[in-house]
Design a protein around this motif. Structure first.
Motif, PDB file in Angstrom:
ATOM      1  N   GLY A  12       0.775  -1.227   0.000  1.00  0.00           N
ATOM      2  CA  GLY A  12       0.000   0.000   0.000  1.00  0.00           C
ATOM      3  C   GLY A  12       0.812   1.285   0.000  1.00  0.00           C
ATOM      4  N   LEU A  13       2.130   1.152  -0.130  1.00  0.00           N
ATOM      5  CA  LEU A  13       2.995   2.335  -0.119  1.00  0.00           C
ATOM      6  C   LEU A  13       3.939   2.295  -1.313  1.00  0.00           C
ATOM      7  N   PRO A  14       3.465   2.675  -2.504  1.00  0.00           N
ATOM      8  CA  PRO A  14       4.287   2.614  -3.716  1.00  0.00           C
ATOM      9  C   PRO A  14       5.561   3.446  -3.564  1.00  0.00           C
ATOM     10  N   GLY A  15       6.672   2.874  -4.017  1.00  0.00           N
ATOM     11  CA  GLY A  15       7.945   3.565  -3.948  1.00  0.00           C
ATOM     12  C   GLY A  15       8.704   3.325  -2.652  1.00  0.00           C
ATOM     13  N   VAL A  43       5.820   4.582  10.559  1.00  0.00           N
ATOM     14  CA  VAL A  43       6.600   5.137   9.453  1.00  0.00           C
ATOM     15  C   VAL A  43       5.716   6.108   8.684  1.00  0.00           C
ATOM     16  N   ALA A  44       6.362   7.095   8.054  1.00  0.00           N
ATOM     17  CA  ALA A  44       5.648   8.074   7.242  1.00  0.00           C
ATOM     18  C   ALA A  44       6.068   7.899   5.787  1.00  0.00           C
ATOM     19  N   ALA A  45       5.083   7.970   4.903  1.00  0.00           N
ATOM     20  CA  ALA A  45       5.350   7.817   3.473  1.00  0.00           C
ATOM     21  C   ALA A  45       4.464   8.792   2.700  1.00  0.00           C
ATOM     22  N   LYS A  46       4.986   9.278   1.603  1.00  0.00           N
ATOM     23  CA  LYS A  46       4.215  10.176   0.750  1.00  0.00           C
ATOM     24  C   LYS A  46       3.544   9.333  -0.333  1.00  0.00           C
ATOM     25  N   LEU A  61       3.986  -7.180   8.168  1.00  0.00           N
ATOM     26  CA  LEU A  61       3.145  -8.368   8.010  1.00  0.00           C
ATOM     27  C   LEU A  61       2.367  -8.359   6.704  1.00  0.00           C
ATOM     28  N   GLN A  62       1.793  -7.218   6.342  1.00  0.00           N
ATOM     29  CA  GLN A  62       1.012  -7.170   5.105  1.00  0.00           C
ATOM     30  C   GLN A  62       1.895  -7.306   3.874  1.00  0.00           C
TER      31      GLN A  62
END
Length: 160
Positions: A12-15, A43-46, A61-62
Motif C-alpha cells: 500500500g505504499l508505492p515507492g 513510518v511516514a510515506a508520501k 506483516l502485510q
C-alpha cells in the motif's frame, strides 16, 4: 553462516520497501520509524502527494504475509513491541493479543494500569493491615471492595 536482510515492496505504499528485519526505505535510503503515543513504531510515506502514517509491524506483516482480514491485527512475540522483525510478528485477533500479554506478563493490571489510585506501598500496607476494610477504604480513598480484593489476593496479585 551469514544472514541477509530481505526487502520487498511495502504493501500500500508505492515507492517504499520494507525488510524482514523491520527496516523501511525509499529510493533515497533508509527511513527512521518513530514511536507514536501508544508505543507503536510508525513510518511516514508520501502517497499520491499526501503524507500518510502506518504502523510498521502492520506494514511488515502485510508486505510479507498477506493483507489483514476484518478484526485482525499485528501481534508481537516475546521480543516485545520494539522488535518489528518478521520473526517476532504474527497476525491475530484482539483476543489472541490479550492472551499473549497475559502469557508474557505485560498486561496492565493492578498498580501497572494507569488509573490505579494505589501505590505498591499502599497495597502492601493494606495486605498486612489488621484494620477493618471500611476504615482502610476511607484512609486510601477507595471502595471497600477494592480493599477486600487486595486482602483476598483477587487483585494486585503481582504485589507482595
Amino acid at each position: 553462516m551469514t544472514f541477509s536482510e530481505v526487502w520487498v515492496p511495502a504493501y500500500g505504499l508505492p515507492g517504499y520497501e520494507v525488510s524482514d528485519l523491520g527496516g523501511f526505505r525509499n529510493a533515497r535510503g533508509l527511513l527512521k520509524a518513530k514511536k507514536n503515543r501508544r508505543g507503536d513504531w510508525t513510518v511516514a510515506a508520501k502517497v499520491d502527494g499526501k503524507w500518510v502514517g502506518r504502523v510498521l509491524a502492520k506494514v511488515v506483516l502485510q508486505s510479507f504475509v498477506r493483507p489483514f482480514k476484518k478484526n485482525e491485527m499485528s501481534l508481537h512475540g516475546q521480543g516485545g513491541r520494539d522488535d518489528n522483525s518478521l520473526s517476532n510478528l504474527s497476525i491475530g485477533t484482539a483476543k489472541k493479543n490479550a492472551a499473549d500479554r497475559d502469557r508474557d506478563g505485560t498486561t496492565a493490571r493492578g498498580i501497572r494500569q494507569g488509573l490505579c489510585k494505589l501505590s505498591r506501598e499502599d497495597v502492601i500496607k493494606i495486605r498486612h493491615s489488621s484494620e477493618h476494610r471500611d476504615i482502610l477504604a476511607e484512609e486510601f480513598g477507595v471502595c471497600w471492595t477494592t480493599i477486600y480484593n487486595i486482602q483476598n489476593n483477587i487483585t494486585h496479585k503481582e504485589t507482595f
